[in-house]
Design a protein around this motif. Structure first.
Motif, PDB file in Angstrom:
ATOM      1  N   GLU B 359       6.849  -0.153 -13.095  1.00 51.45           N
ATOM      2  CA  GLU B 359       6.047  -1.097 -13.099  1.00 51.45           C
ATOM      3  C   GLU B 359       6.534  -2.555 -12.850  1.00 51.45           C
ATOM      4  OE1 GLU B 359       2.686  -0.486 -16.611  1.00 51.45           O
ATOM      5  OE2 GLU B 359       4.830  -0.395 -17.290  1.00 51.45           O
ATOM      6  N   ASN B 360       7.882  -2.510 -12.944  1.00 49.39           N
ATOM      7  CA  ASN B 360       8.670  -3.817 -12.370  1.00 49.39           C
ATOM      8  C   ASN B 360       8.759  -3.679 -10.876  1.00 49.39           C
ATOM      9  OD1 ASN B 360       8.974  -6.055 -14.118  1.00 49.39           O
ATOM     10  ND2 ASN B 360       9.896  -4.681 -15.656  1.00 49.39           N
ATOM     11  N   ILE B 362       7.230  -3.009  -8.590  1.00 54.78           N
ATOM     12  CA  ILE B 362       6.150  -3.284  -7.755  1.00 54.78           C
ATOM     13  C   ILE B 362       5.520  -4.545  -8.113  1.00 54.78           C
ATOM     14  CG2 ILE B 362       5.193  -1.070  -7.230  1.00 54.78           C
ATOM     15  CD1 ILE B 362       2.849  -1.359  -9.275  1.00 54.78           C
ATOM     16  N   PHE B 363       6.134  -5.212  -9.294  1.00 53.40           N
ATOM     17  CA  PHE B 363       5.638  -6.385  -9.843  1.00 53.40           C
ATOM     18  C   PHE B 363       5.676  -7.575  -8.652  1.00 53.40           C
ATOM     19  CE2 PHE B 363       6.294 -10.078 -12.800  1.00 53.40           C
ATOM     20  CZ  PHE B 363       5.222  -9.918 -13.537  1.00 53.40           C
ATOM     21  N   HIS B 366       1.935  -5.632  -6.561  1.00 53.69           N
ATOM     22  CA  HIS B 366       1.143  -4.484  -7.235  1.00 53.69           C
ATOM     23  C   HIS B 366      -0.175  -4.424  -6.596  1.00 53.69           C
ATOM     24  CE1 HIS B 366       0.578  -7.978  -9.459  1.00 53.69           C
ATOM     25  NE2 HIS B 366      -0.759  -7.560  -9.682  1.00 53.69           N
TER      26      HIS B 366
END
Lengths: 371, 506
Positions: B359-360, B362-363, B366
């Protein structure tokens, strides 16, 4: 005590064992209450289990309560992922019910399934609108949603009393409630389905809203973990500064999260108005909005946790009323206390034994690994 | 007659693997102003926190007036006559001056006699040292300079004979600094001992009679101030450690990709932190921005990356204006235009530490293809992308599903770096790329930045590590008090010259 290496803790230890230990402790303490009140705790447990599972209507009641808790629990959880404490589920549900009723009665010329869909939309829109005002104030003025949503519960209650007494009251009656919706608009109940299968059972409030609760759970899971919206909401909730750095607007996400939360709470109105009362009666949310907070906390704000937590509270509600029937020393308030103890152990004291339990399993795994 | 009032012998203190204080010996004489100087992270504040009882040393002894004492908490230090004024004040904002000072020392349940006595004592102290404080004013109404005086008064009232001031001028205006120095001198005249922690050479030369220099957790020198000069102190402070010059090709600077014109930026408290800054970065070069923490670098980076509003001035990307006071692009739009930003504080800003690694990774990107299609995240592509760049950037462990806070500092930094570099930005803003990162990762990160430059990116490197700035940059500018105070070509500059610029001497 040394901190536990979180990455080594097996998922089931923190997500299953810890809640179960907390629940067991809560039940032991509750048992003590019942014992002090002069009744036999074992007998009370037997009555709870009989009342909520022992006969078909009792089980239907349990699932009816579960439906309501799923809606309000999901509502709280969605806002919480954006680190917003939406205490206003009660008021949002109340206003959501108003939405259901107004849509259903005004669009009664349309085919019934379309009226249902529109009423559900009405519940969501009205609930969301009631959450929007606190959300807007939080996003632009920093007025804390805990304070504003709680005030909005009172405002909703007063507004509804005003409407039910002076504006939309059934003038043929004395009580503060509206006229009933046309019978064909009522949600099919569990009893109706059983009747189709040729099984005769007595009345229970369980209706097809239960299916809506399952759909809502899937929706929340998908929204929070599978969409960009959920991702951004969680980013704002966990680290607002990082969100700003990544170009995610906290303002927008606070409002979106609160409106979705309010919309979910509004769905409680669908269960109560289309499924049970078929009209608005004063005070129909009856505290489900508040209990939903405990349900969400106990379910760790995940639909997979919220559903069993809602079911547990359903058992307590239904089984509890059975106990109060049969045990003269146990009043309704006793079960409010039992709920309180459960909330205490699974919410406020959630981390009481977590380090011990987690390190126990980490040590065991280490021993296994070295052996 | 000089007699030692405070003697430290062989003080050691470690935080995990970091040896913050190594065998520190220090003697401070009664009635002097003693300066302790060193770069950020040299261990000055740690040492003084030990003296004030906030930390306990792992080994070593502390003597006050020749008597060995055991300091377990600030209370022990106060009893022994040691007071400390912290960088961040410890005051209750909505209490009055009087209420703040007697806090914890009220001495009676219902205010009466003791309070009257306290008032009188405090008035006397104020008069003696010309502090000029109204005891009944509320802290939140006072300026920073006055709040500091309240802290000093508080220490004096509690019987401090030794007063430690940690970077006292960092938050003051020049006029307030003058006032503070007057007060400190009058304290000295009355026989108090003052320990001044600072990284500003000018203050040492101005005020102190003796000075001790710390570097990388060690005490590297003691001297009388009159026997030294700024240049010598700067040399001791920065050290003559051999610089790790990286292998890098000659700079092939191309067109100007990023330009800042007359930029002024304010912080959240409405204090101007960046003052009329001009910068130009060309394709294929690394511009190093050196400076001591808190001289406006943070606010500059935030303004350049679209996080903070520009007060005045303009920012140009590839010759097109992207931000001024009226119109500015938010971080996401700047990203779309090819500007990437590795923020100074990775845990506060660069990452959501509770998120999983993927998740980070693509932070901030995204919402782009293929990570998300019509608002639904494409889990499979995100995971395969994450695996790919985790391998490329050697992030360990290579598990995209692990929660980010479980990665080490170096690997967290690699997560950010891989995310920002992967898009091949035209302009890259990098803040403290190797802060708290292990040596292996530092080399790796430096090499990646050089690669980016060789591929034609324009890079702004902001770092408090002088070695880092020197080994990576092609050109170096120094920031002091919000202004660019000097620009040097990296070929003919010494760390001493830079040290002087950083300390605001030249």
């Amino acid at each position: 005590m040394a901190p536990v290496d979180k990455s080594k803790v097996p998922w089931w230890a923190s997500n299953l064992i810890v809640p179960l230990v907390n629940l067991t402790l809560a039940l032991l303490v509750s048992g003590l209450f019942i014992f002090i009140a002069g009744e036999n705790p074992y007998e009370a447990v037997r009555l709870i289990i009989y009342g909520s599972f022992g006969y078909i209507e009792g089980f239907a009641y349990t699932l009816y309560y579960t439906t309501n808790f799923v809606f309000t629990g999901l509502a709280f959880a969605v806002a919480f992922h954006c680190r917003l404490f939406n205490i206003g589920g009660e008021g949002q549900a109340y206003i959501g019910g108003l939405g259901v009723f107004l849509v259903a009665i005004n669009f009664s010329f349309l085919p019934v399934p379309i009226v249902w869909l529109l009423s559900i939309a009405g519940a969501v829109v009205f609930g969301a609108a009631w959450a929007f005002i606190p959300a807007y104030l939080q996003a632009t003025r920093g007025s804390h949603v805990v304070i504003t949503t709680i005030m909005f519960n009172f405002i909703a209650a007063s507004l509804m009393v005003f409407l039910l007494v002076d504006v939309i009251r059934d003038t043929a009656q004395m009580g503060p409630h509206t006229v009933a919706l046309p019978k064909e608009q009522w949600f099919p109940s569990f009893k109706d389905f059983a009747g189709l299968l040729g099984i005769k059972i007595r009345y229970s409030p369980l209706n097809i809203s239960f299916l809506l609760a399952i759909l809502a759970s899937v929706f929340v899971w998908f929204l929070v973990w599978k969409t960009r919206w959920g991702y951004e909401m969680r980013a704002v909730g966990h680290n607002t500064q990082a969100a700003i750095y990544a170009g995610i607007s906290p303002y927008k996400n606070i409002i979106i999260a609160m409106c979705i939360s309010g919309g979910l709470a509004g769905l409680l109105g669908v269960n109560e108005i289309l499924g049970v009362h078929h009209k608005i009666v004063a005070g129909f949310p009856a505290g489900y909005g508040f209990t939903g907070i405990a349900v969400a906390l106990m379910g760790r704000n995940h639909p997979i946790g919220i559903f069993p937590a809602a079911f547990l509270f359903g058992i307590l509600y239904q089984g509890g009323s059975e106990v109060t029937f049969d045990m003269p020393n146990i009043t309704r308030y006793m079960f409010v206390a039992v709920q309180g103890v459960i909330i205490l152990f699974s919410g406020a004291l959630e981390n009481l034994f977590r380090p011990q339990i987690e390190s126990f399993f980490v040590n065991r795994l280490n021993i296994k690994a070295s052996a | 007659m000089v007699s030692p009032i405070l003697e430290l012998t062989n003080i050691n203190k470690s935080f995990g693997h970091v040896h913050a204080n190594k065998n520190i010996n220090l003697t401070i004489n009664k009635g002097t102003i003693h300066g302790i100087i060193g770069e950020n992270g040299a261990g000055k504040s740690t040492l003084m926190s030990i003296v004030f009882g906030l930390y306990q040393a792992n080994s070593g002894t502390i003597k006050v007036n020749g008597k060995e004492i055991n300091l377990r908490s600030p209370k022990d230090s106060i009893i022994n006559g040691i007071g400390m004024v912290h960088q961040h004040f410890m005051l209750v904002e909505n209490f009055t001056v009087l209420e703040n000072i007697i806090l914890g020392f009220e001495g009676e349940l219902v205010f009466g006699k003791n309070l009257e006595k306290a008032k009188k004592d405090l008035k006397d102290l104020c008069d003696t040292y010309k502090l000029n404080i109204d005891l009944n004013s509320t802290i939140s109404d006072l300026s920073v300079g006055f709040r500091q005086r309240v802290e000093i008064l508080k220490s004096l009232y509690r019987g401090a004979e030794i007063l430690i001031l940690d970077e006292p001028t960092g938050v003051l205006t020049p006029q307030e600094v003058d006032e503070l120095f007057k007060i400190l001198r009058s304290l000295k005249e009355e026989g108090k001992t003052i320990v001044l922690i600072t990284h500003k050479l000018i203050e040492i030369m101005d005020l102190t009679s003796e000075v001790s220099v710390m570097r990388q957790g060690e005490m590297v020198g003691h001297t009388k101030t009159e026997n030294t000069n700024k240049e010598q102190l700067a040399e001791m402070m920065v050290g003559r450690s051999v610089l790790l010059r990286l292998d890098k090709s000659e700079v092939k600077a191309g067109e100007v990709l990023f330009k800042v014109k007359n930029l002024t930026v304010k912080d959240d408290l409405d204090v101007t932190r960046v003052k009329n800054v001009d910068l130009e970065i060309r394709s294929g070069e690394i511009l190093g921005l050196a400076g001591v923490t808190g001289n406006g670098q943070t606010e500059l980076l935030e303004a350049l990356s679209g996080i903070r509003k520009v007060e005045s001035g303009e920012i140009y990307l590839e010759g097109k204006k992207v931000s001024d006071r009226q119109n500015f692009l938010d971080p996401r739009k700047l990203k779309d235009k090819g500007l990437a930003h590795v923020p100074e504080d990775r845990q506060r800003m660069g990452l959501v530490t509770d998120f999983k690694a993927y998740e980070n990774l693509i932070f901030g990107y995204h919402d782009q293809q293929p990570f998300s299609k019509s608002s639904v995240l494409n889990h499979r592509d995100i995971i395969s992308h994450s695996k790919k760049i985790m391998e490329e950037y050697d992030v360990r462990p290579q598990s995209p599903n692990l929660i980010t806070s479980n990665f080490s500092g170096g690997n967290q930094q690699k997560i950010i770096l891989s995310r920002e570099l992967n898009e091949n930005p035209k302009v890259l803003l990098v803040g403290q790329p190797t802060r708290g990162v292990d040596i292996g990762a530092i080399e790796f990160i430096h090499q990646r930045l050089i690669d980016m430059r060789d591929r034609g990116a324009a890079i702004l490197l902001v770092s408090v590590e002088l070695d880092e700035v020197l080994s990576l940059s092609d050109r170096i500018v120094v920031m002091f008090d919000g202004k660019i105070v000097g620009e040097k070509d990296n070929k003919n500059v010494t760390d001493r010259e830079l040290g002087l610029l950083m300390a605001g001497v030249v």
